[in-house]
Scaffold this active site. Structure first.
Site, PDB file in Angstrom:
ATOM      1  N   LYS A  23       0.833  -1.203   0.000  1.00 43.83           N
ATOM      2  CA  LYS A  23       0.000   0.000   0.000  1.00 43.83           C
ATOM      3  C   LYS A  23       0.868   1.253   0.000  1.00 43.83           C
ATOM      4  O   LYS A  23       0.625   2.197  -0.753  1.00 43.83           O
ATOM      5  CB  LYS A  23      -0.898  -0.026   1.234  1.00 43.83           C
ATOM      6  CG  LYS A  23      -1.531   1.293   1.641  1.00 43.83           C
ATOM      7  CD  LYS A  23      -2.233   1.132   2.972  1.00 43.83           C
ATOM      8  CE  LYS A  23      -2.887   2.416   3.427  1.00 43.83           C
ATOM      9  NZ  LYS A  23      -1.909   3.442   3.876  1.00 43.83           N
ATOM     10  N   ARG A  95      -4.097  10.120   3.625  1.00 46.25           N
ATOM     11  CA  ARG A  95      -2.827  10.732   3.995  1.00 46.25           C
ATOM     12  C   ARG A  95      -1.832  10.724   2.837  1.00 46.25           C
ATOM     13  O   ARG A  95      -1.092  11.686   2.623  1.00 46.25           O
ATOM     14  CB  ARG A  95      -2.239   9.965   5.185  1.00 46.25           C
ATOM     15  CG  ARG A  95      -0.894  10.490   5.669  1.00 46.25           C
ATOM     16  CD  ARG A  95      -1.046  11.800   6.393  1.00 46.25           C
ATOM     17  NE  ARG A  95       0.235  12.433   6.664  1.00 46.25           N
ATOM     18  CZ  ARG A  95       0.379  13.566   7.334  1.00 46.25           C
ATOM     19  NH1 ARG A  95      -0.672  14.183   7.811  1.00 46.25           N
ATOM     20  NH2 ARG A  95       1.565  14.090   7.542  1.00 46.25           N
ATOM     21  N   ASP A 119      -5.305   8.078   8.806  1.00 48.57           N
ATOM     22  CA  ASP A 119      -5.452   7.430  10.099  1.00 48.57           C
ATOM     23  C   ASP A 119      -5.286   8.394  11.268  1.00 48.57           C
ATOM     24  O   ASP A 119      -4.488   9.338  11.211  1.00 48.57           O
ATOM     25  CB  ASP A 119      -4.407   6.315  10.262  1.00 48.57           C
ATOM     26  CG  ASP A 119      -4.813   5.055   9.520  1.00 48.57           C
ATOM     27  OD1 ASP A 119      -6.017   4.906   9.255  1.00 48.57           O
ATOM     28  OD2 ASP A 119      -3.937   4.235   9.226  1.00 48.57           O
TER      29      ASP A 119
END
Length: 421
Positions: A23, A95, A119
């Site tokens: 990711k 983010r 997050d």
């Protein structure tokens, strides 16, 4: 619709699980595609929500994006003229969206990117991004380089992954030579450097603390296979050790997780490499506790800290967990306490006294890794545990419950109609 995981305790995970592309690399590579006009193709891309968000962000900048999630392939067609303003609604949800900043300045000469969301694990300041780009000649924020970017010597006060990525991607089209010192050394940085080189960039030292870049006039689209996800691989390693399991992590690279796997091996798990990845066999009885302190790579990853908390919650003995990177990453502790864990926070330390078994209860995920770690905690709890906030886990793990089911766990996804508190 809010969803949650319903976890029945008592499972010992056994079998093979496959990890795909990281990711933390795939999202940055997608942003890096903005650097070259034409069609760039990425393979081994994880089928997660964040990739869908990044794809939409690129579309709104003017790109055509073909995201074939089941195949793990994303193709990005970048036009000659692209926008410079990243959509706020998407930026605040992701983010990693800050990583379009460097490519946009390099290509367009300006970028308007709001402070991103993501997050809830603590503040992650953007000062290092700004300082690095300003050294290259950009005025931040809104970032602009009307005269173009020029090479510079950039020394980061902290080896920030995001700042390293932004300065690296901006500098490949800058005039002259750039050196990034105290650069982040994560495998994902090396992956981005390899990607840029395949586009025609002149980059050396990716994955080391010093990266040298000689700017070029233009780059070409490319095809690139995303590096495997070491955090997902590490998650499965801890899950196997915590549940007395036997899991082969297919696609995992043990060399990217040396400290984490060494800790598990030293505490009683059997760790071995295989032709397809690595294997972790947990101890038959309670694992031994391990002290953990998070540090930048090659230190223990902060993203695996919630799994270390869960592991130590049922380990034999006491352990100190020290979080050196994010101040709000101990939200998992409160949720583990709901399950009966004996853990106390003291500043950026947590003292964990292991108990033989946790007790099922409703808990809430605050971020990707906390959510996945709480599901693992449910597997070593008596009774049923529900983990609300499944959408967080979806941002980092594709079909998490299905992967667990194939390893023998009784885990299901269900609507979450209850108020939590």
């Amino acid at each position: 619709m809010r969803e949650r995981f319903r976890v029945v305790g008592g499972a010992s995970l056994r079998g093979r699980v496959t990890v795909v592309g990281a990711k933390n690399s795939a999202l940055k590579l997608m942003a890096g595609a903005l650097l070259a006009v034409g069609r760039t193709r990425l393979t081994n891309v994880p089928n997660i929500v964040d990739v869908t968000i990044m794809a939409e962000l690129l579309r709104r900048l003017g790109c055509e994006v073909d995201w074939r999630s089941d195949d793990g392939v994303v193709e990005i067609d970048v036009p000659e003229r692209i926008g410079h303003r990243a959509d706020y609604e998407l930026v605040r949800a992701l983010r990693a969206s800050i990583c379009v900043l460097g490519p946009l300045i390099a290509r367009v000469g300006e970028a308007d990117v709001a402070v991103p969301g993501g997050d809830a694990i603590g503040s992650r300041g953007l000062d290092l991004h700004a300082e690095g780009l300003e050294a290259l000649g950009a005025k931040v924020l809104i970032a602009a380089a009307p005269q173009g970017l020029h090479g510079a010597s950039v020394r980061l006060e902290f080896p920030s992954v995001g700042a390293t990525e932004n300065v690296l991607m901006a500098s490949v089209l800058a005039t002259g030579h750039t050196r990034i010192e105290n650069a982040a050394r994560e495998p994902e940085i090396a992956d981005i450097a390899e990607f840029l080189v395949s586009m025609g960039a002149q980059v050396t030292g990716g994955g080391t603390s010093t990266i040298d870049i000689d700017g070029v006039d233009a780059l070409s689209p490319t095809e690139h296979h995303v590096v495997p996800d070491r955090i997902a691989a590490g998650s499965w390693a801890f899950a196997s050790a915590t549940t007395h399991g036997d899991v082969e992590v297919v696609g995992g690279r043990a060399e990217h997780l040396e400290i984490s796997l060494d800790l598990l091996a030293g505490a009683g798990s059997q760790v071995s490499t295989t032709p397809d990845g690595f294997r972790v066999v947990g101890p038959q009885h309670r694992p031994r506790s391990v002290d953990v302190a998070t540090l930048p790579y090659p230190g223990f990853p902060t993203d695996l800290q919630p799994f270390a908390l869960t592991y130590n919650a049922v380990a034999d003995g006491s352990a100190m967990i020290t979080e050196n990177l994010f101040e709000a990453r101990f939200r998992t502790v409160q949720e583990l306490a709901r399950l009966g864990a004996d853990a106390r926070i003291d500043g950026h330390h947590v003292m964990v006294h292991g108990v033989p078994l946790l007790s099922g209860a409703p808990v809430e995920a605050s971020d990707i890794r906390a959510g996945a770690a709480l599901v693992v905690a449910g597997l070593v709890a008596d009774g049923v545990t529900t983990v609300s906030g499944a959408q967080h886990v979806d941002r980092g793990y594709a079909r998490f419950e299905r992967q667990l089911q194939r390893l023998g766990a009784d885990v299901a996804r269900e609507p979450d109609d209850e108020l939590y508190g």
